[in-house]
Design a protein around this motif. Structure first.
Motif, mmCIF file in Angstrom:
data_model
loop_
_atom_site.group_PDB
_atom_site.id
_atom_site.type_symbol
_atom_site.label_atom_id
_atom_site.label_comp_id
_atom_site.label_asym_id
_atom_site.label_seq_id
_atom_site.Cartn_x
_atom_site.Cartn_y
_atom_site.Cartn_z
ATOM 1 N N ILE A 1 129.041 63.616 36.269
ATOM 2 C CA ILE A 1 128.317 62.335 36.146
ATOM 3 C C ILE A 1 128.439 61.541 37.449
ATOM 4 C CG2 ILE A 1 130.145 60.900 35.080
ATOM 5 C CD1 ILE A 1 126.570 60.789 33.793
ATOM 6 N N GLU B 1 126.059 70.380 27.421
ATOM 7 C CA GLU B 1 127.506 70.231 27.198
ATOM 8 C C GLU B 1 128.280 71.542 27.390
ATOM 9 O OE1 GLU B 1 129.812 67.678 24.073
ATOM 10 O OE2 GLU B 1 127.680 67.231 23.816
ATOM 11 N N GLU C 1 135.858 67.665 34.464
ATOM 12 C CA GLU C 1 134.611 68.287 34.944
ATOM 13 C C GLU C 1 133.412 67.417 34.598
ATOM 14 O OE1 GLU C 1 133.457 72.402 34.165
ATOM 15 O OE2 GLU C 1 135.536 73.000 34.499
ATOM 16 N N MET C 2 133.446 66.847 33.388
ATOM 17 C CA MET C 2 132.343 65.992 32.941
ATOM 18 C C MET C 2 132.203 64.780 33.870
ATOM 19 S SD MET C 2 131.931 63.988 29.292
ATOM 20 C CE MET C 2 133.098 62.650 29.609
ATOM 21 N N TYR C 3 133.340 64.154 34.199
ATOM 22 C CA TYR C 3 133.290 62.970 35.062
ATOM 23 C C TYR C 3 132.891 63.318 36.496
ATOM 24 C CZ TYR C 3 135.107 59.928 31.401
ATOM 25 O OH TYR C 3 135.241 59.194 30.238
ATOM 26 N N GLU D 1 137.170 66.703 30.198
ATOM 27 C CA GLU D 1 136.722 65.404 30.710
ATOM 28 C C GLU D 1 136.598 65.380 32.230
ATOM 29 O OE1 GLU D 1 138.636 61.830 29.411
ATOM 30 O OE2 GLU D 1 137.120 61.739 27.822
ATOM 31 N N THR E 1 128.531 59.659 28.092
ATOM 32 C CA THR E 1 128.299 60.526 29.261
ATOM 33 C C THR E 1 127.661 61.869 28.889
ATOM 34 O OG1 THR E 1 129.952 59.457 30.655
ATOM 35 C CG2 THR E 1 129.450 61.730 31.161
ATOM 36 N N PRO E 2 128.133 62.596 27.836
ATOM 37 C CA PRO E 2 127.499 63.877 27.509
ATOM 38 C C PRO E 2 125.995 63.731 27.267
ATOM 39 C CG PRO E 2 129.561 63.651 26.308
ATOM 40 C CD PRO E 2 129.305 62.328 26.971
ATOM 41 N N TYR F 1 130.062 72.632 31.097
ATOM 42 C CA TYR F 1 131.309 72.112 31.691
ATOM 43 C C TYR F 1 132.390 72.088 30.624
ATOM 44 C CZ TYR F 1 129.360 67.797 29.616
ATOM 45 O OH TYR F 1 128.809 66.879 28.770
ATOM 46 N N SER F 2 133.655 72.088 31.071
ATOM 47 C CA SER F 2 134.723 72.035 30.069
ATOM 48 C C SER F 2 135.702 70.924 30.433
ATOM 49 C CB SER F 2 135.441 73.383 29.993
ATOM 50 O OG SER F 2 135.974 73.707 31.256
ATOM 51 N N LEU G 1 124.268 63.193 30.613
ATOM 52 C CA LEU G 1 124.203 64.457 31.350
ATOM 53 C C LEU G 1 123.154 65.393 30.738
ATOM 54 C CD1 LEU G 1 127.957 65.209 32.171
ATOM 55 C CD2 LEU G 1 126.129 64.827 33.836
#
Length: 296
Positions: A51, A38, A46-48, A44, A27-28, A41-42, A31
């Motif tokens: 995405i 990277e 926020e990352m999800y 998982e 995912t990173p 966002y901080s 994105l």
């Protein structure tokens, strides 16, 4: 929702399968290619969220529909999230006419005998149960082959088909994906061994219980014709495997009956900073070229 309708569409439809299944590990990178670095966002969660936003943008684009796209492979989290107020699989099928698939593997084991098997999946039965409740049609799972090691390749294919039978038992359609590393120096030889092993395993399947195959585009054009025509194979799809979209499309077009299931190739050229019009235009262009390469 008619499983039979979906089965017919996947078997005979003109188009390709969109791979929207980047997992925690990839995912990173996905994105970053989309223009979200990277450090923006901080954690998982926020990352999800980010995405899912990107995937929602892809799925809601006007060109993302059954005119060109037969199915979409989702990541487990995506299956439980919503697009425009519906669970993603329902949105795809009911609004877009696109058949939903789910990535079920838990990543790759360490390299051994020139291959990476799938990590154990102790919770697979529970996941398949949830997938059925979420109206998922089929699943996808990936292993990787890096060397022409007959023993390693045999293990990969055996494991894929064993898990595939478990998936068939749960009433879902497995996409079996033994990826061949495009950078392997003996790619052609790997493909020769791989095809033999797949043909052997296909013989172990009961009548009327086909599987799908997701393979790296072969070095020799139409090398997988025998698999594409096989009565126990519903459809053979190809991964972009690190090729640029243009390269992947060119190679794909030279293989009759082989259709795309691209991830990176699909989202190449789209970015978070684009306006909706720009984004929709870029996705439409991407879909058009992949579709044209898939219908040869």
């Amino acid at each position: 929702m008619s499983k039979q309708q979906q089965f017919e569409l996947v078997k005979n439809g003109k188009g390709f399968i969109a791979a929207l299944d980047q997992s925690g590990g990839s995912t990173p990178k996905a994105l970053a290619l989309y223009g979200v670095p990277e450090d923006s966002y901080s954690g998982e969660d926020e990352m999800y969220d980010l995405i899912h936003k990107m995937r929602t943008r892809v799925m809601t684009a006007p060109a993302f529909n059954s005119d060109s796209i037969l199915g979409a492979i989702l990541f487990e989290q995506t299956m439980d999230r919503e697009v425009e107020g519906q669970y993603t699989p329902d949105y795809l099928w009911e609004q877009k006419g696109v058949v939903p698939f789910l990535k079920v593997d838990k990543g790759l084991a360490d390299l051994e005998d020139g291959v990476q098997l799938m990590k154990p999946m102790p919770e697979l039965d529970a996941l398949l149960q949830r997938a059925t409740e979420r109206n998922i049609f089929g699943t996808k799972m990936r292993s990787v082959i890096k060397e022409a090691n007959p023993e390693g390749i045999r293990k990969v294919v055996k494991q894929q088909f064993e898990v595939g039978k478990q998936i068939i038992g749960a009433g879902l359609m497995p996409i079996i994906e033994p990826e061949v590393d495009i950078h392997s120096s003996d790619k052609e030889e790997i493909e020769r061994i791989l095809k033999e092993e797949i043909l052997k395993q296909l013989e172990t399947l009961p009548e009327n219980e086909p599987v799908m195959l997701k393979l790296t585009i072969p070095t020799v054009n139409n090398f997988y014709k025998e698999l594409i025509d096989h009565p126990k194979v519903l459809r053979v799809v190809a991964l972009s495997g690190g090729y640029t979209r243009n390269e992947a499309n060119e190679k794909l077009a030279a293989n009759n009956g082989l259709i795309a299931s691209f991830s990176r190739g699909l989202s190449e050229g789209v970015s978070a900073s684009q306006t909706d019009d720009e984004f929709n235009e870029a996705i439409a262009d991407s879909i058009k070229t992949i579709y044209e390469a898939s219908i040869t």
